[in-house]
Design an enzyme around this catalytic site. Structure first.
Site, PDB file in Angstrom:
ATOM      1  N   GLU A  42       0.869  -1.166   0.000  1.00 55.64           N
ATOM      2  CA  GLU A  42       0.000   0.000   0.000  1.00 55.64           C
ATOM      3  C   GLU A  42       0.914   1.226   0.000  1.00 55.64           C
ATOM      4  O   GLU A  42       1.789   1.324   0.873  1.00 55.64           O
ATOM      5  CB  GLU A  42      -0.892  -0.011   1.249  1.00 55.64           C
ATOM      6  CG  GLU A  42      -1.873   1.133   1.216  1.00 55.64           C
ATOM      7  CD  GLU A  42      -2.766   1.213   2.458  1.00 55.64           C
ATOM      8  OE1 GLU A  42      -2.731   0.310   3.302  1.00 55.64           O
ATOM      9  OE2 GLU A  42      -3.484   2.229   2.543  1.00 55.64           O
ATOM     10  N   ARG A 268       5.603 -12.882   9.676  1.00 52.78           N
ATOM     11  CA  ARG A 268       6.263 -11.596   9.448  1.00 52.78           C
ATOM     12  C   ARG A 268       7.666 -11.634  10.023  1.00 52.78           C
ATOM     13  O   ARG A 268       7.963 -12.393  10.946  1.00 52.78           O
ATOM     14  CB  ARG A 268       5.510 -10.475  10.163  1.00 52.78           C
ATOM     15  CG  ARG A 268       4.199 -10.110   9.574  1.00 52.78           C
ATOM     16  CD  ARG A 268       3.464  -9.155  10.493  1.00 52.78           C
ATOM     17  NE  ARG A 268       3.907  -7.783  10.339  1.00 52.78           N
ATOM     18  CZ  ARG A 268       3.314  -6.916   9.507  1.00 52.78           C
ATOM     19  NH1 ARG A 268       2.290  -7.289   8.779  1.00 52.78           N
ATOM     20  NH2 ARG A 268       3.749  -5.674   9.421  1.00 52.78           N
ATOM     21  N   LYS A 278       4.353   0.546   9.678  1.00 49.33           N
ATOM     22  CA  LYS A 278       4.323   1.831   8.970  1.00 49.33           C
ATOM     23  C   LYS A 278       3.664   2.913   9.822  1.00 49.33           C
ATOM     24  O   LYS A 278       4.040   4.078   9.743  1.00 49.33           O
ATOM     25  CB  LYS A 278       3.589   1.677   7.643  1.00 49.33           C
ATOM     26  CG  LYS A 278       4.534   1.361   6.491  1.00 49.33           C
ATOM     27  CD  LYS A 278       3.830   1.443   5.164  1.00 49.33           C
ATOM     28  CE  LYS A 278       3.117   0.148   4.867  1.00 49.33           C
ATOM     29  NZ  LYS A 278       2.497   0.110   3.539  1.00 49.33           N
TER      30      LYS A 278
HETATM   31  P1  ATP Z   1       2.886  -2.297   8.178  1.00 43.60           P
HETATM   32  O1  ATP Z   1       2.375  -3.340   9.118  1.00 43.60           O
HETATM   33  O2  ATP Z   1       4.306  -1.936   8.379  1.00 43.60           O
HETATM   34  O3  ATP Z   1       2.006  -1.111   8.090  1.00 43.60           O
HETATM   35  P2  ATP Z   1       1.629  -3.414   5.959  1.00 43.60           P
HETATM   36  O4  ATP Z   1       1.434  -4.854   6.016  1.00 43.60           O
HETATM   37  O5  ATP Z   1       0.464  -2.580   6.277  1.00 43.60           O
HETATM   38  O6  ATP Z   1       2.888  -3.007   6.794  1.00 43.60           O
HETATM   39  P3  ATP Z   1       1.649  -3.323   3.136  1.00 43.60           P
HETATM   40  O7  ATP Z   1       2.075  -2.229   2.240  1.00 43.60           O
HETATM   41  O8  ATP Z   1       0.238  -3.718   3.157  1.00 43.60           O
HETATM   42  O9  ATP Z   1       2.156  -2.922   4.578  1.00 43.60           O
HETATM   43  O10 ATP Z   1       2.576  -4.593   2.926  1.00 43.60           O
HETATM   44  C1  ATP Z   1       2.858  -5.166   1.697  1.00 43.60           C
HETATM   45  C2  ATP Z   1       3.229  -6.592   1.922  1.00 43.60           C
HETATM   46  O11 ATP Z   1       4.352  -6.683   2.776  1.00 43.60           O
HETATM   47  C3  ATP Z   1       2.112  -7.367   2.564  1.00 43.60           C
HETATM   48  O12 ATP Z   1       1.882  -8.519   1.791  1.00 43.60           O
HETATM   49  C4  ATP Z   1       2.625  -7.727   3.917  1.00 43.60           C
HETATM   50  O13 ATP Z   1       2.233  -9.030   4.250  1.00 43.60           O
HETATM   51  C5  ATP Z   1       4.135  -7.664   3.760  1.00 43.60           C
HETATM   52  N1  ATP Z   1       4.791  -7.287   5.022  1.00 43.60           N
HETATM   53  C6  ATP Z   1       4.613  -6.160   5.734  1.00 43.60           C
HETATM   54  N2  ATP Z   1       5.342  -6.182   6.858  1.00 43.60           N
HETATM   55  C7  ATP Z   1       6.024  -7.351   6.866  1.00 43.60           C
HETATM   56  C8  ATP Z   1       6.950  -7.984   7.770  1.00 43.60           C
HETATM   57  N3  ATP Z   1       7.346  -7.393   8.901  1.00 43.60           N
HETATM   58  N4  ATP Z   1       7.429  -9.203   7.427  1.00 43.60           N
HETATM   59  C9  ATP Z   1       7.055  -9.801   6.290  1.00 43.60           C
HETATM   60  N5  ATP Z   1       6.186  -9.276   5.412  1.00 43.60           N
HETATM   61  C10 ATP Z   1       5.663  -8.067   5.684  1.00 43.60           C
END
Ligand code: ATP
Ligand code: MG
Length: 557
Positions: A42, A268, A278
């Site tokens: 996102e 994760r 984020k």
């Molecule tokens: P955050 O929790 O930091 O806000 P998010 O999951 O909301 O991250 P996205 O932009 O939706 O951020 O993430 C894109 C992809 O990255 C998603 O498929 C998510 O599963 C993966 N992702 C995000 N954080 C991690 C992490 N710590 N380890 C592995 N994959 C991750």
């Protein structure tokens, strides 16, 4: 040819985890010819090291099994999304060494299609317009142990629902008036299936679709369908989406989608002393706890790059941390170790003094100076050598001198002899003090016969120290980064802002050998005995410390 022989082998480094095995199995069984994966960020912030894991998994599988990986922006929330983030995400994925080729997509490209599918659900009685307020919807959702309460608007007719949905799209209603919900099961054990909201009214300008829309699909309604439109075979996401999978599948079951992707979850990445969220990273930037998204203390890819972490070291770390379904926390010391290991082989060596103490070589002629040969990288003979100027006045580290040394201190003290790297043996004759009694200068002598650092009579010294020539040294600002948090589990007691380390950045006025004046921005170098440093793009001569030579976390834990 049997199906088996057509399956490209995964690289040895990547095999052995359940996702690679899953994909391999699907190729062997003939379920898929080649895998199609996607990385779906996102664009509401910069990518962090956790995203690097998801990138490695999705692009890595595509690479190893000769499939393809899409970069898809999940841009369904115009309020938080910005072009700056879209640009930074593309830059960061490329920096990690991955390429989506022509497969760059945006969920917003599918808005029309998704809208049509929403009408399809309504027409089949699988979705309805709910006029309850957000508070009512949430209050009526029930709990983990109690079922939810059906909305009074749940039994609206198909025609009424279609009419209302079309009027929502036309912009007849202000934000929050009503939403589109799937009609599934308010008593479901999975709260995601209790008539989830699919569309909401949001009169907001979208970075790509502008003002074309005032209703936006939410994540769940966009994600699986986007996967299907793109013929994604393996939709790999982190564990928090596990409970969404039944909804993901329900939507695919009830829509005329072109293909059937399958969602699989992995754990994760979590790292000690690090926040990977984020929401919090946005807060640190907004409230100026750091100097921006690319502040080298941030776990963002932009921050790590600026700090001097090479992309291959980061990928190596992700591989070693492993891909599994069980949640775990990886020690930050392991990350530093991967960076050190890579840089030890790759980085050129230089000399720089961070806390300078003046040394005067009394028997070295005042007008003289000379150029000495220094090895660029003992781990890589092909890196060659360079000339380092030497003269009567030098700087050494303050920490390398002690007036009254304890037993095990072998560096410089009055009367001791040490080696100056690539130069000569010197002996300390006198420590000159200022009025406050602090040592401000050392008077030493050198042995001209020890040029290059060895004594012809075979006598040994117990220490070799780095130095720079005072007349030739260049001044630089060196930024030393310490952990951003004071505890390994920041945020465990609430707001991680409380756990920020006030000493996370130290500024040092350093004296460096002159060759460093022309160091390239972004190239990581070793300052001998001190650590790895990377020239910053800021004006003047500025270096960021990438990592020290030794593990410093062990003593802070
Ligand atoms: P955050 O929790 O930091 O806000 P998010 O999951 O909301 O991250 P996205 O932009 O939706 O951020 O993430 C894109 C992809 O990255 C998603 O498929 C998510 O599963 C993966 N992702 C995000 N954080 C991690 C992490 N710590 N380890 C592995 N994959 C991750
Ligand atoms: Mg997310």
């Amino acid at each position: 040819m049997s199906a088996e022989t057509e399956v490209p082998a995964a690289t040895p480094a990547a095999t052995g985890n359940f996702l690679w095995s899953l994909v391999e199995g699907d190729l062997v069984s003939g379920k898929h010819k080649s895998p199609v994966t996607r990385f779906p960020p996102e664009p509401n912030g910069y990518l962090h090291i956790g995203h690097a894991k998801a990138i490695y998994i999705n692009f890595g599988i595509a690479q190893d099994f000769k499939g393809r990986c899409h970069l898809r922006f999940d841009d369904t929330n115009p309020v938080k999304e910005e072009q700056e983030f879209i640009d930074s995400i593309q830059r960061d994925v490329r920096w990690l060494g991955f390429d989506w080729g022509t497969h760059l997509y945006y969920a917003s490209d599918y808005f029309e299609k998704l809208y049509g599918w929403a009408e399809h659900l309504i027409s089949n009685g699988h979705a309805y317009i709910d006029d309850q307020t957000a508070e009512e919807i949430s209050a009526n959702r029930g709990t983990l142990t109690a079922p939810g309460k059906e909305s009074p608007f749940r039994s609206r007719s198909v025609d009424e629902n279609l009419d209302l949905f079309r009027r929502m799209r036309k912009g007849e209603f202000p934000n929050g008036t009503c939403v589109l919900r799937a009609r599934i099961d308010m008593a479901s054990g999975n709260i995601n299936l209790r008539d989830p909201v699919l569309y909401r009214i949001l009169h907001a300008h979208h970075p790509r679709t502008g003002d074309a829309w005032c209703i936006y699909p939410n994540y769940d309604f966009a994600h699986g369908q986007s996967d299907s439109i793109e013929h994604v075979t393996h939709s790999l996401c982190s564990l928090e989406f596990e409970d969404h999978k039944p909804l993901y599948n329900w939507l695919l079951d009830h829509l005329p989608v072109p293909s059937r992707p399958e969602q699989t979850e992995f754990a994760r990445l979590n790292i000690t002393y690090t926040i990977l969220s984020k929401r919090h990273l946005t807060q640190f930037v907004r409230d100026k706890h750091v100097r921006g998204w690319d502040d080298p203390r941030m776990p963002t890819l932009a921050g790590l790059r600026r700090r001097g972490v090479p992309a291959p070291a980061l990928i190596d770390f992700i591989k070693r941390a492993g891909v599994a379904r069980a949640n775990s926390v990886v020690d930050i010391a392991m990350f530093d170790a991967c960076v050190r290991e890579y840089l030890n082989k790759a980085a050129s060596r230089y000399m720089g003094v961070l806390k300078p103490l003046k040394v005067v070589i009394e028997n070295y002629p005042e007008v003289q100076s000379e150029e000495l040969d220094a090895v660029n990288n003992p781990e890589d003979p092909s890196a060659g050598s360079r000339k380092v100027p030497f003269g009567r006045e030098l700087y050494i580290e303050q920490d390398d001198f002690m007036e009254n040394p304890p037993k095990k201190f072998f560096r410089l003290s009055p009367g001791t002899e040490v080696r100056l790297r690539y130069a000569y043996f010197i002996t300390c004759r006198e420590a000159v003090k200022n009025a406050a009694g602090e040592v401000v200068e050392l008077r030493c002598t050198y042995d001209p016969a020890t040029k290059g650092g060895n004594a012809p009579d075979g006598r040994k010294v117990k220490a070799t120290m780095h130095w720079v020539s005072a007349a030739h040294a260049v001044n630089a600002e060196v930024r030393i980064y310490n952990p951003l948090f004071t505890r390994p589990d920041p945020g465990a007691d609430g707001d991680p802002v409380q756990d920020l380390n006030p000493a996370s950045l130290e500024l040092v006025e350093a004296k460096l050998e002159p060759a460093l004046a022309t160091a390239n921005v972004g190239e990581t170098l070793q300052f001998e005995r001190l650590g790895y440093f990377c020239r910053d793009a800021d004006p003047g001569l500025v270096f960021n410390r990438t990592v020290g030579l030794r593990d410093t976390y062990a003593k802070t834990q």
